[in-house]
Design a protein around this motif. Structure first.
Motif, PDB file in Angstrom:
ATOM      1  N   ARG A   9      -2.322  -1.014  -8.764  1.00 35.35           N
ATOM      2  CA  ARG A   9      -1.607  -2.021  -7.971  1.00 35.35           C
ATOM      3  C   ARG A   9      -0.293  -2.408  -8.634  1.00 35.35           C
ATOM      4  N   TYR A  12       2.336   0.428  -8.002  1.00 37.94           N
ATOM      5  CA  TYR A  12       2.877   0.488  -6.648  1.00 37.94           C
ATOM      6  C   TYR A  12       3.644  -0.770  -6.259  1.00 37.94           C
ATOM      7  N   ASP A  13       3.463  -1.851  -7.005  1.00 41.60           N
ATOM      8  CA  ASP A  13       4.275  -3.049  -6.779  1.00 41.60           C
ATOM      9  C   ASP A  13       5.605  -2.999  -7.526  1.00 41.60           C
ATOM     10  N   ARG A  18       7.512   1.727  -5.566  1.00 41.34           N
ATOM     11  CA  ARG A  18       7.997   1.644  -4.188  1.00 41.34           C
ATOM     12  C   ARG A  18       8.833   2.865  -3.817  1.00 41.34           C
ATOM     13  N   THR A  21       6.369   5.678  -3.295  1.00 40.19           N
ATOM     14  CA  THR A  21       5.676   5.528  -2.011  1.00 40.19           C
ATOM     15  C   THR A  21       6.530   6.060  -0.871  1.00 40.19           C
ATOM     16  N   THR A  25       5.478   9.243   1.387  1.00 40.80           N
ATOM     17  CA  THR A  25       5.342   8.985   2.830  1.00 40.80           C
ATOM     18  C   THR A  25       6.230   9.921   3.633  1.00 40.80           C
ATOM     19  N   PRO A  48      -1.212   2.030  -0.147  1.00 43.58           N
ATOM     20  CA  PRO A  48       0.233   2.029   0.148  1.00 43.58           C
ATOM     21  C   PRO A  48       0.593   2.903   1.347  1.00 43.58           C
ATOM     22  N   ASP A  51      -1.012   1.457   4.906  1.00 46.82           N
ATOM     23  CA  ASP A  51      -0.140   0.456   5.527  1.00 46.82           C
ATOM     24  C   ASP A  51       0.800   1.098   6.537  1.00 46.82           C
ATOM     25  N   ARG A  52       1.179   2.349   6.288  1.00 46.13           N
ATOM     26  CA  ARG A  52       2.108   3.050   7.175  1.00 46.13           C
ATOM     27  C   ARG A  52       1.381   3.809   8.282  1.00 46.13           C
ATOM     28  N   TRP A  73      -8.056  -5.126   1.293  1.00 47.80           N
ATOM     29  CA  TRP A  73      -7.029  -4.518   2.142  1.00 47.80           C
ATOM     30  C   TRP A  73      -7.503  -4.590   3.582  1.00 47.80           C
TER      31      TRP A  73
END
Length: 243
Positions: A9, A12-13, A18, A21, A25, A48, A51-52, A73
């Protein structure tokens, strides 16, 4: 040794997380067919990307390995996270349509049993998309990212493992063509390096992405060796006087 949920976590934060990610993606989008009214599982630490991609499916569940730990989540909604043994998924046969695997296969005690279990829960014609660290990539050599731990894979190794598990590989891609910079000034160059690396040095990308399908040509029994041992060890009641 599995990755720790807090470290995942935290990565990815971060700014680097980011950027990573967005790059992964972008590589997933061309492989990701529409999944309206389908059921999606994310195994490992896939949130992550859920979410998309979970917004257009009928249902999405995040499965997190027991050795890794779990977090709720999605944020701000009832939790759809389940803590599991990835080699004994708590779902019936042919009960899901799509599986996204991120930060899971590289930590699996038995990669073959893990993929056999995914094959079991996937419906005929279902798809699995696997993201793993590339053994040739720079990211596998740095421990300040989660892609620097666990067992890295080459595309050829992953394709052979999928075929051994009765999957049919369908498409492949790569992502993270830039080094895992920590400086903000270097991270600003990442989008340009990602596009350039995709054309010039794809073999040295940070992650390998492979999509495969479950195609049924004949009946193939899929059983967990651990579950079979457990069945054989169950006590049997014998009537009194019987041999």
């Amino acid at each position: 040794m599995n990755a720790d949920i807090l470290e995942l976590r935290e990565f990815y934060d971060s700014k680097l997380g980011r950027v990573a990610t967005r790059a992964i993606t972008s590589a997933l989008v061309p492989l990701w067919r529409p999944i309206r009214e389908e059921r999606l599982l994310g195994i490992g630490y896939a949130v992550p990307f859920l979410d998309r991609f979970a917004t257009d499916c009928e249902r999405a569940i995040a499965l997190m390995p027991a050795a890794q730990g779990a977090i709720p989540w999605p944020v701000g909604s009832p939790s759809q996270t389940v803590l599991v043994d990835i080699e004994e998924l708590p779902f019936g046969d042919a009960s899901v349509d799509r599986v996204l695997v991120v930060h899971a296969l590289e930590y699996a005690e038995s990669p073959l049993e893990f993929l056999n279990e995914i094959w079991r829960v996937l419906a005929p014609g279902g798809h699995v998309v696997i993201v793993v660290p590339n053994r040739r990539g720079v990211w596998a050599r740095f421990e300040h990212t989660p892609f620097g731990s666990g067992r890295p894979w080459s595309r050829g190794q992953l394709v052979r493992l999928l075929r051994q598990s009765s999957f049919t590989p369908a498409a492949a891609s790569e992502a993270l063509h830039f080094a895992p910079f920590r400086r903000q000034s270097m991270l600003a160059l990442a989008p340009g390096l990602e596009r350039l690396g995709h054309r010039i040095w794809p073999a040295f990308a940070g992650v390998v992405i492979v999509e495969a399908t479950k195609q049924i040509f004949r009946g193939i029994p899929v059983a967990s060796a651990r579950r079979e041992r457990r069945r054989l060890m169950q006590p049997v009641l014998v009537p009194q006087g019987a041999r």
